[in-house]
Design a protein around this motif. Sequence first.
Motif, PDB file in Angstrom:
ATOM      1  N   HIS A   1       0.849  -1.190   0.000  1.00 29.45           N
ATOM      2  CA  HIS A   1       0.000   0.000   0.000  1.00 29.45           C
ATOM      3  C   HIS A   1       0.891   1.249   0.000  1.00 29.45           C
ATOM      4  CE1 HIS A   1      -3.801   2.075   1.153  1.00 29.45           C
ATOM      5  NE2 HIS A   1      -2.942   2.964   1.576  1.00 29.45           N
ATOM      6  N   VAL A   2       1.093   1.841  -1.172  1.00 30.15           N
ATOM      7  CA  VAL A   2       1.888   3.059  -1.288  1.00 30.15           C
ATOM      8  C   VAL A   2       1.066   4.069  -2.078  1.00 30.15           C
ATOM      9  CG1 VAL A   2       4.024   4.071  -2.173  1.00 30.15           C
ATOM     10  CG2 VAL A   2       4.041   1.734  -1.296  1.00 30.15           C
ATOM     11  N   HIS A   3       0.843   5.224  -1.492  1.00 28.44           N
ATOM     12  CA  HIS A   3       0.051   6.249  -2.170  1.00 28.44           C
ATOM     13  C   HIS A   3       0.730   6.647  -3.476  1.00 28.44           C
ATOM     14  CE1 HIS A   3      -2.216   7.630   1.680  1.00 28.44           C
ATOM     15  NE2 HIS A   3      -2.291   6.339   1.452  1.00 28.44           N
ATOM     16  N   GLY A   4      -0.099   6.834  -4.511  1.00 36.40           N
ATOM     17  CA  GLY A   4       0.406   7.184  -5.828  1.00 36.40           C
ATOM     18  C   GLY A   4       0.668   5.971  -6.703  1.00 36.40           C
ATOM     19  N   ARG A   5       0.741   4.775  -6.085  1.00 34.21           N
ATOM     20  CA  ARG A   5       1.042   3.545  -6.826  1.00 34.21           C
ATOM     21  C   ARG A   5      -0.173   2.620  -6.813  1.00 34.21           C
ATOM     22  NH1 ARG A   5       6.354   3.628  -7.668  1.00 34.21           N
ATOM     23  NH2 ARG A   5       6.910   1.448  -7.942  1.00 34.21           N
ATOM     24  N   ALA A   6      -0.328   1.848  -7.895  1.00 36.52           N
ATOM     25  CA  ALA A   6      -1.421   0.885  -7.994  1.00 36.52           C
ATOM     26  C   ALA A   6      -0.956  -0.302  -8.832  1.00 36.52           C
ATOM     27  CB  ALA A   6      -2.650   1.540  -8.632  1.00 36.52           C
ATOM     28  N   GLN A   7      -1.733  -1.388  -8.778  1.00 37.78           N
ATOM     29  CA  GLN A   7      -1.403  -2.592  -9.537  1.00 37.78           C
ATOM     30  C   GLN A   7      -2.562  -2.933 -10.467  1.00 37.78           C
ATOM     31  OE1 GLN A   7      -1.232  -2.996  -5.871  1.00 37.78           O
ATOM     32  NE2 GLN A   7       0.790  -2.124  -6.088  1.00 37.78           N
ATOM     33  N   LEU A   8      -2.207  -3.482 -11.645  1.00 37.62           N
ATOM     34  CA  LEU A   8      -3.201  -3.947 -12.604  1.00 37.62           C
ATOM     35  C   LEU A   8      -2.761  -5.299 -13.133  1.00 37.62           C
ATOM     36  CD1 LEU A   8      -5.768  -3.268 -14.325  1.00 37.62           C
ATOM     37  CD2 LEU A   8      -4.191  -2.384 -16.051  1.00 37.62           C
ATOM     38  N   ASN A   9      -3.645  -6.292 -13.030  1.00 39.55           N
ATOM     39  CA  ASN A   9      -3.391  -7.613 -13.589  1.00 39.55           C
ATOM     40  C   ASN A   9      -4.338  -7.829 -14.757  1.00 39.55           C
ATOM     41  OD1 ASN A   9      -1.422  -8.386 -11.630  1.00 39.55           O
ATOM     42  ND2 ASN A   9      -3.081  -8.725 -10.188  1.00 39.55           N
ATOM     43  N   ILE A  10      -3.805  -8.359 -15.866  1.00 35.38           N
ATOM     44  CA  ILE A  10      -4.589  -8.572 -17.080  1.00 35.38           C
ATOM     45  C   ILE A  10      -4.442 -10.033 -17.499  1.00 35.38           C
ATOM     46  CG2 ILE A  10      -4.945  -7.856 -19.484  1.00 35.38           C
ATOM     47  CD1 ILE A  10      -3.256  -5.300 -18.734  1.00 35.38           C
ATOM     48  N   VAL A  11      -5.559 -10.713 -17.698  1.00 38.82           N
ATOM     49  CA  VAL A  11      -5.529 -12.108 -18.134  1.00 38.82           C
ATOM     50  C   VAL A  11      -6.522 -12.284 -19.277  1.00 38.82           C
ATOM     51  CG1 VAL A  11      -5.921 -14.519 -17.481  1.00 38.82           C
ATOM     52  CG2 VAL A  11      -4.915 -12.929 -15.825  1.00 38.82           C
ATOM     53  N   LEU A  12      -6.042 -12.862 -20.391  1.00 40.99           N
ATOM     54  CA  LEU A  12      -6.909 -13.207 -21.512  1.00 40.99           C
ATOM     55  C   LEU A  12      -7.185 -14.700 -21.454  1.00 40.99           C
ATOM     56  CD1 LEU A  12      -8.296 -12.585 -24.277  1.00 40.99           C
ATOM     57  CD2 LEU A  12      -6.103 -13.121 -25.340  1.00 40.99           C
ATOM     58  N   GLU A  13      -8.461 -15.067 -21.390  1.00 45.80           N
ATOM     59  CA  GLU A  13      -8.885 -16.470 -21.432  1.00 45.80           C
ATOM     60  C   GLU A  13      -9.865 -16.603 -22.579  1.00 45.80           C
ATOM     61  OE1 GLU A  13     -10.617 -16.951 -17.565  1.00 45.80           O
ATOM     62  OE2 GLU A  13      -8.724 -17.589 -16.671  1.00 45.80           O
ATOM     63  N   GLY A  14      -9.432 -17.229 -23.670  1.00 43.51           N
ATOM     64  CA  GLY A  14     -10.295 -17.328 -24.843  1.00 43.51           C
ATOM     65  C   GLY A  14     -10.568 -15.947 -25.394  1.00 43.51           C
ATOM     66  N   SER A  15     -11.843 -15.546 -25.396  1.00 45.74           N
ATOM     67  CA  SER A  15     -12.194 -14.208 -25.882  1.00 45.74           C
ATOM     68  C   SER A  15     -12.483 -13.248 -24.729  1.00 45.74           C
ATOM     69  CB  SER A  15     -13.413 -14.299 -26.798  1.00 45.74           C
ATOM     70  OG  SER A  15     -14.520 -14.787 -26.068  1.00 45.74           O
ATOM     71  N   GLU A  16     -12.258 -13.697 -23.508  1.00 47.03           N
ATOM     72  CA  GLU A  16     -12.545 -12.869 -22.337  1.00 47.03           C
ATOM     73  C   GLU A  16     -11.265 -12.305 -21.737  1.00 47.03           C
ATOM     74  OE1 GLU A  16     -14.802 -15.060 -19.493  1.00 47.03           O
ATOM     75  OE2 GLU A  16     -16.371 -15.569 -20.934  1.00 47.03           O
ATOM     76  N   ILE A  17     -11.313 -11.032 -21.415  1.00 49.03           N
ATOM     77  CA  ILE A  17     -10.179 -10.398 -20.737  1.00 49.03           C
ATOM     78  C   ILE A  17     -10.648  -9.970 -19.360  1.00 49.03           C
ATOM     79  CG2 ILE A  17      -8.615  -8.438 -20.680  1.00 49.03           C
ATOM     80  CD1 ILE A  17      -8.412  -8.467 -23.562  1.00 49.03           C
ATOM     81  N   HIS A  18      -9.864 -10.345 -18.366  1.00 45.24           N
ATOM     82  CA  HIS A  18     -10.147  -9.957 -16.993  1.00 45.24           C
ATOM     83  C   HIS A  18      -9.048  -9.006 -16.530  1.00 45.24           C
ATOM     84  CE1 HIS A  18     -13.358 -12.922 -16.568  1.00 45.24           C
ATOM     85  NE2 HIS A  18     -12.601 -13.685 -17.326  1.00 45.24           N
TER      86      HIS A  18
END
Length: 151
Positions: A2-19
């Motif tokens: 937890h650091v202010h100004g910073r964030a995380q993003l995870n991206i996963v493609l499964e078939g035609s779906e992106i999470h």
Amino acid sequence: MHVHGRAQLNIVLEGSEIHLGLNSPAANLVGFEHAPSSEADHAALGRTLTALRDGARLFEFNGAAACSVKNVEIASSLIEEAHAGHEHEDEDHTDVEAAYHFECAKPGKLERLNVELFEVFPGTEHLTVQFVIGDQQGAAELTPDDHVVAF
């Protein structure tokens, strides 16, 4: 972490779906981390939730992949406390988690993602991205000046 100004993003493609999974300190998005107590706090939280729900505005995939938002889920103790109408005394570090589900008509044409989070939420200064797209895995460090992930 937890650091202010910073964030995380995870991206996963499964078939035609992106999470996409976004995890950010509430301070980056709302401007505070305490339970909303004033009218201004509630208004700020409402504006933040409205902006977070607009996945197509925050995350723009290249047009050839023809991706569209199917579902958005947002979770944070700030939201629960706002609805409960009470403050959480030792909530020093509150995070916001948002899950985005996109469907892509042509996932094979997926090349890049423009992340507009920095423009919408100027409190976000740095975004750590991890992705799994087909057989590709990778990571990127994004900033307001460099906010495109290439796959």
